[in-house]
Design an enzyme around this catalytic site. Sequence first.
Site, short mmCIF file in Angstrom:
data_model
loop_
_atom_site.label_atom_id
_atom_site.label_comp_id
_atom_site.label_asym_id
_atom_site.label_seq_id
_atom_site.Cartn_x
_atom_site.Cartn_y
_atom_site.Cartn_z
N HIS A 19 0.84 -1.20 0.00
CA HIS A 19 0.00 0.00 0.00
C HIS A 19 0.87 1.24 0.00
CE1 HIS A 19 0.77 0.71 4.25
NE2 HIS A 19 0.39 -0.52 4.54
N HIS A 22 4.08 1.48 2.18
CA HIS A 22 5.25 0.76 1.65
C HIS A 22 5.90 1.55 0.52
CE1 HIS A 22 2.53 -2.73 2.87
NE2 HIS A 22 3.53 -2.78 3.71
N CYS A 127 -1.18 -10.53 21.79
CA CYS A 127 -2.01 -10.00 20.69
C CYS A 127 -1.60 -10.69 19.40
CB CYS A 127 -1.84 -8.49 20.55
SG CYS A 127 -2.67 -7.86 19.07
N CYS A 130 -0.31 -8.08 16.80
CA CYS A 130 1.09 -7.65 16.99
C CYS A 130 2.05 -8.83 16.92
CB CYS A 130 1.27 -6.96 18.34
SG CYS A 130 0.29 -5.49 18.57
N CYS A 144 -5.91 -4.42 22.64
CA CYS A 144 -4.71 -3.87 22.03
C CYS A 144 -5.15 -2.63 21.24
CB CYS A 144 -4.08 -4.89 21.09
SG CYS A 144 -2.92 -4.14 19.94
N HIS A 147 -4.81 -2.88 17.41
CA HIS A 147 -5.64 -3.80 16.63
C HIS A 147 -7.10 -3.87 17.06
CE1 HIS A 147 -1.54 -5.20 15.69
NE2 HIS A 147 -2.07 -5.29 14.50
N LYS A 296 -5.62 6.06 10.17
CA LYS A 296 -4.30 5.62 9.76
C LYS A 296 -4.39 4.65 8.59
CE LYS A 296 -2.02 2.41 11.88
NZ LYS A 296 -1.49 1.60 12.93
N LYS A 299 -1.81 -1.59 7.47
CA LYS A 299 -2.20 -2.90 6.96
C LYS A 299 -3.39 -3.47 7.74
CE LYS A 299 1.61 -4.77 9.63
NZ LYS A 299 2.91 -5.36 9.60
ZN LIG Z 1 -2.01 -5.75 18.55
#
Ligand SMILES: [Zn+2]
Length: 632
Positions: A19, A22, A127, A130, A144, A147, A296, A299
């Site tokens: 995306h 990157h 998580c 993560c 988290c 996420h 944001k 990904k």
């Molecule tokens: Zn996480």
Amino acid sequence: MPKSFYITTPIYYVNASPHIGHAYTTIVADVLARYHRMIGEKTFFVTGTDEHGDKIAEAAQKAGITPQEYADKISAQFRSLCPELAITNDYFIRTTDPNHIETVRYILQKVYDSGDIYFGSYGGYYCFGCERFLTEKEIVDNKCPEHGREPQYIEEKNYFFKMSKYQDWLIDHIKNNPDFIRPERYRNEALAFLREPLEDLCISRPKSRLQWGITLPFDQDYVTYVWFDALINYVTALDYPDGEKFKTFWPVAQHLIAKDILKPHGIYWPTMLKAAGIEPFQHLNVHGYWNSDQSKMSKSLGNIVRPLDLKDKYGLDAFRYFLLRDMVFGLDSNFSEDAFVWRLNSDLANDLGNLVSRTITMAVKYCDGKVPEISSREKKSALYENALKTVAEVEASFNDMSLHKALIAIWDFINVTNKYIVENEPWTLGKDPANQEKLTAIMYNLLVALRSIAVLLQPFMPQTAEKILRQIGIDESQKLDMTSIKKDDALKAGSTLTRGESLFPRIVEEKESKPSKGKASMIDLKPEIDYEEFAKVDLRVAKILTAEAVPKSNKLLKLTIDIGEERTIVAGVGKDYTPEELIGKNIVVVANLKPTKLMGVESYGMLLATDTDKGLTVLTFDREAKTGAKIR
Ligand SMILES: [Zn+2]
């Protein structure tokens, strides 16, 4: 011996397609690599893919293929992105490459032998987003924050790296090397993190839970992945431990990352290197996020602008220019197609495109289509002096990783050159043959300026630079570097000038044909409101009486203001202003905004400010304003 330069991007995780984030990181690395090659440094540039872990195994299973097949497929997408973005990487690394697996096992064994890896039991909140255990502090409302899902309690026996042992060393190292992590805000963030005791790092998974990793050299039942796998790519790529490349490039290693992976790169990686007996890297360069609609682009949120769509629509160089010019390195930036088109029309079509086309057109006309011969005493024009100043500014910008400033400096020079045309009026001189000598010198100076601009643009917009050079009779075989700008025989008399196609045709907005909007707008406007709605907002002139930092916030300031009565407001300008700078200023505040509490401080109003290249700037007045006066 020439100086050396080593730049890396993070290796990209193959759980999703490339995306804009990157694309940005990779393009910045490419600009750096091209620049350092151009100033004669021995350069090595590495990018690649990170291919082990839960998420890959999961995704492969879903797709009904093996993890290796899955990794091959996504890795190929990242690899093909390189030529599409004109990326000049010297090496593309994959963590499934045999030489990488060997290096990881070598380093693991080395650290294990020295006693910094131990076997222990650990229970904690894990998580899966993560792919690591979260510390208590990181868990917010049982979730988290990165996420948005609940971490799971897992208890198992694993191998741990004694990261805690290196905490004091790392703090000293960061303090003794102020640009080890840059820009400064991220250095401060790393130091803030190190104020808490550092925990040891879990570096393994039992094979009963995860197979898709690298088997530990000292225990066949466990694999490693993520940090002790991925981060090591930076030395694998240099043939650590014995490779010539490692000797040449590791002492000058610079990493480039987005801010979401500051912790592994700024904390884990240097301590891992220390434990393995490898010198730390030289710089960690950290950039912000590209935002779209305030959220944001990452990904995990799936909010993705397909970079290649815009590249195909508007051209690669315009795409590279926009990303590099619009983001202040280190800060977040908003991405919008409208802003892209605005830059394209104003900076590229108007400023640069017009300069090139009118210069070549006039030079062809007034100098018989050839680079003219002029005497050497006429070669040092004001333009030439300005080009030298621009070179110095560009060099400084590259040294402190503020690439947008390099482009601002180049555009200043483009505009000085445009002004030189307007002031000298070659078309007027051309009417009288008596002016021919003066006219020739002016055209020569303009052609030299175009050449300097093309050389300076090479790292950023390689295709455009080449097109400009071709028009002034310079082919690719001629070596062009920064020092060539300083030479006064930069152009060969008699070389053929060729008029080319327009470099950046203006983009005419389709919106203009939409009847719903009264006036076509190039900017991203909110929906229309009528005057009555506007009149509901009570804007006032406010004088700042006192200003102080809000405790525990690095951004908020508590201000006492006078708007005819005294008030407290809280404003997020602490990174851009010191309290002393603000006191006494007349500013604009929204006075009838509902009170709100920020970090425990009640705020009765909001000040107005705008983003600039130097950070937030508070709205002030250019004549003395009356405290408390209404703004209309
Ligand atoms: Zn996480």
